[in-house]
Motif scaffolding. Sequence first.
Motif, PDB file in Angstrom:
ATOM      1  N   HIS A  37      -1.642  -1.606  -1.017  1.00 21.40           N
ATOM      2  CA  HIS A  37      -1.389  -2.112   0.333  1.00 21.40           C
ATOM      3  C   HIS A  37      -2.110  -1.314   1.411  1.00 21.40           C
ATOM      4  O   HIS A  37      -1.762  -1.416   2.582  1.00 21.40           O
ATOM      5  CB  HIS A  37       0.116  -2.092   0.641  1.00 21.40           C
ATOM      6  N   LYS A  38      -3.083  -0.488   1.027  1.00 18.50           N
ATOM      7  CA  LYS A  38      -3.776   0.324   2.027  1.00 18.50           C
ATOM      8  C   LYS A  38      -5.191   0.618   1.580  1.00 18.50           C
ATOM      9  O   LYS A  38      -5.551   0.449   0.424  1.00 18.50           O
ATOM     10  CB  LYS A  38      -3.015   1.627   2.301  1.00 18.50           C
ATOM     11  N   GLY A  69      -3.508  -2.470   4.573  1.00 15.56           N
ATOM     12  CA  GLY A  69      -4.292  -3.661   4.287  1.00 15.56           C
ATOM     13  C   GLY A  69      -5.606  -3.312   3.614  1.00 15.56           C
ATOM     14  O   GLY A  69      -5.947  -2.149   3.431  1.00 15.56           O
ATOM     15  N   SER A  70      -6.335  -4.336   3.231  1.00 14.91           N
ATOM     16  CA  SER A  70      -7.640  -4.166   2.585  1.00 14.91           C
ATOM     17  C   SER A  70      -8.728  -4.355   3.634  1.00 14.91           C
ATOM     18  O   SER A  70      -8.796  -5.403   4.284  1.00 14.91           O
ATOM     19  CB  SER A  70      -7.786  -5.193   1.462  1.00 14.91           C
ATOM     20  N   HIS A  71      -9.577  -3.330   3.788  1.00 18.87           N
ATOM     21  CA  HIS A  71     -10.616  -3.360   4.816  1.00 18.87           C
ATOM     22  C   HIS A  71     -11.932  -2.857   4.239  1.00 18.87           C
ATOM     23  O   HIS A  71     -11.952  -2.120   3.253  1.00 18.87           O
ATOM     24  CB  HIS A  71     -10.231  -2.469   6.008  1.00 18.87           C
ATOM     25  N   HIS A  84      -9.489   1.754  -2.339  1.00 19.99           N
ATOM     26  CA  HIS A  84      -8.561   0.653  -2.090  1.00 19.99           C
ATOM     27  C   HIS A  84      -7.328   0.846  -2.969  1.00 19.99           C
ATOM     28  O   HIS A  84      -7.439   1.073  -4.171  1.00 19.99           O
ATOM     29  CB  HIS A  84      -9.212  -0.695  -2.407  1.00 19.99           C
TER      30      HIS A  84
END
Length: 114
Positions: free
Chosen positions: A94-95, A63-65, A91
């Motif tokens: 998907h990670k 995910g994007s964090h 980024h």
Amino acid sequence: MRIEKVYLLSNQSTTPAGSLNRKKKLALIKTIADARINQMGDQRQMTAFGKVYADARIVRVFGSHAAERIGLGDMDSKSFEPNYAITKIAHHQHKTDFYIIVDKKLVGGELSGN
């Protein structure tokens, strides 16, 4: 590669926006249960940081964090210690990769022109 729980942390203001004495306090943003943690080799550290440290790691999460600091599985959830500054964030589709330096001792001393 290890799979472990990580904690994403951010400095958040504890005083009202109009205050001149704004203080920031470390706060937990998110807990991620299945982060993949890899040790960074010397060549990868030179590419990412321009130096080689005693212990540097890449923490990969799905995910994007976003975060300012990160705690690993051994972090105390009440004091948020130990935690590490995030040196670089990458980024991907998907990670998100967080690059951290766990032990800042330089390996081999200062390197070429630094």
